[in-house]
Design an enzyme around this catalytic site. Structure first.
Site, PDB file in Angstrom:
ATOM      1  N   THR A  84       0.838  -1.195   0.000  1.00 35.18           N
ATOM      2  CA  THR A  84       0.000   0.000   0.000  1.00 35.18           C
ATOM      3  C   THR A  84       0.873   1.246   0.000  1.00 35.18           C
ATOM      4  O   THR A  84       1.753   1.403   0.849  1.00 35.18           O
ATOM      5  CB  THR A  84      -0.943   0.008   1.219  1.00 35.18           C
ATOM      6  OG1 THR A  84      -1.863  -1.084   1.085  1.00 35.18           O
ATOM      7  CG2 THR A  84      -1.733   1.303   1.287  1.00 35.18           C
ATOM      8  N   HIS A 130      -7.912   4.489  -1.351  1.00 39.18           N
ATOM      9  CA  HIS A 130      -8.054   3.984   0.020  1.00 39.18           C
ATOM     10  C   HIS A 130      -9.505   4.080   0.499  1.00 39.18           C
ATOM     11  O   HIS A 130      -9.782   4.380   1.661  1.00 39.18           O
ATOM     12  CB  HIS A 130      -7.129   4.744   0.976  1.00 39.18           C
ATOM     13  CG  HIS A 130      -6.558   3.863   2.059  1.00 39.18           C
ATOM     14  ND1 HIS A 130      -5.333   3.268   1.955  1.00 39.18           N
ATOM     15  CD2 HIS A 130      -7.049   3.466   3.256  1.00 39.18           C
ATOM     16  CE1 HIS A 130      -5.081   2.559   3.043  1.00 39.18           C
ATOM     17  NE2 HIS A 130      -6.118   2.658   3.850  1.00 39.18           N
TER      18      HIS A 130
END
Length: 382
Positions: free
Chosen positions: A158, A278
């Site tokens: 991420t 996100h």
């Protein structure tokens, strides 16, 4: 209504709202600041219109596909989500089992309640692991090694959480794992007795990948201060090299939302990128994932596999992403709603709903094989 009677993801969402304490339900069902990007992730899917086709053979349809070379029963993966084990006791373990039985990938978050080893103990096929890069590099290296030891078949790195976006609901709720025992939190739990009974039956109530593994983190007090300081604001493209070398397997970059970043990812050695903001939980005001997907697909061409995360609430949404060129999609909130509503059975019902909607929509668009979907199945200039 039982989870088996749920017809839509929205049905499961309402069931989860009634069963899960407010602080944890709102963790799943919220975004940063005004939540504008969170809402746009869902709303922009509705702007994409489909071509209805008739008098075509709709028999013998197939949703089977591949994501990063792995066979999947449909091009949908369970997204990595923190606090999953607070939606339902042993949540990550149950969701991983449901995904394995259904034939789709499960991705475990660094910030999970159940640990890598917990999930490995209840699964027989490889799952994927999502990595946050912390300032404690020894901890990061150890996490990678633990994922390798567990046989994980892909590492999802991420990129968009170098600093934490401000999420007002989480701050107002005083979110923590396990929850604090203030009058407000006690009331929230007291009104959700079945959730409490399930949680009493497990020992997994804090961040299993961190406590006992990170240096100096042995209790809740030390965990809180460690996590608030550890996300690395200096993370850059050069860090991908040492992570990739340490990992040595399939690597997916999550958090690409710009064509220039997509083109830069081509030289990273990654196997795929995930178009994602996100879930609207970081940069409020950013574009929705689906609105950026076609631009990013065009930017990288056939040089890299492109996936999409964010806003998917139906099988129709999955189909629209595939039409724009995504080779895979991720569901976060939908599976959390199912998990909160009914544990493993709820996650299975989430996947069944997505599959049925994807299959019927594909047929009504005149296609029999999910791999044949393209922009030709979308209406232009609508």
């Amino acid at each position: 209504m039982s989870v088996e009677q749920a017809l839509t993801i929205a049905d499961l969402k309402e069931q989860a709202r009634r069963r899960v304490p407010k602080m944890f339900f709102e963790y799943a069902d919220s975004g940063a600041w005004t939540e504008g990007t969170y809402r746009a992730n869902e709303e922009d899917f509705h702007k994409v219109k489909l071509r209805q086709r008739v008098l075509v053979d709709m028999t013998n349809r197939s949703l089977a596909s591949e994501m990063i070379g792995e066979k999947v029963s449909m091009p949908v993966a369970i997204a990595p989500t923190g606090f999953t084990g607070m939606q339902h006791a042993d949540g990550e373990m149950l969701a991983a089992q449901a995904a394995e039985e259904f034939g789709v990938p499960f991705t475990l978050s660094t910030m999970s309640i159940c640990s890598i080893e917990d999930v490995r103990s209840v699964t027989s096929k490889p799952f994927w692991f999502q990595l946050y890069v912390m300032q404690d590099r020894d901890f990061v290296l150890n996490l990678i090694d633990r994922a390798k030891a567990a046989g994980c078949s892909a590492l999802v790195l991420t990129l968009d959480l170098q600093i934490l976006g401000q999420r007002h609901k989480d701050l107002r709720n005083g979110l923590s794992a396990p929850p604090r025992f203030t009058p407000k939190h006690l009331w929230q739990m007291a009104t959700r007795p079945f959730w409490c009974l399930d949680m009493l039956g497990t020992k997994r109530r804090t961040f299993g990948n961190i406590v006992g593994h990170a240096k100096g983190v042995g209790d809740l007090a030390s965990l809180s201060s460690w996590t608030s300081e550890q996300f690395d604001p200096q993370l850059s493209w050069k860090d991908i090299e040492w992570i990739r070398e340490r990992w040595g397997g399939k690597l997916i970059l999550k958090g690409i939302l710009d064509e220039e970043d997509a083109r830069m990812s081509l030289g990273s050695g990654a196997d795929a990128i995930i178009v994602s903001n996100h879930g609207g939980r970081q940069l409020d005001g950013a574009a929705s994932s689906i609105s950026m997907l076609p631009r990013i697909v065009d930017a990288v061409g056939d040089q890299m596999e492109v996936h999409l995360d964010g806003g998917i609430r139906s099988g129709q949404d999955v189909l629209k992403a595939l039409c724009y060129g995504a080779k895979g999609t991720y569901i976060g909130r939908p599976f959390l709603y199912g998990l909160g509503a009914g544990g493993k059975a709820g996650v299975r019902r989430t996947l069944e709903i997505i599959r049925k909607e994807l299959d019927i929509t594909m047929a009504l668009c005149g296609e029999r094989d999910v791999k044949n979907l393209s922009r030709n199945n979308l209406l232009k200039d609508v």
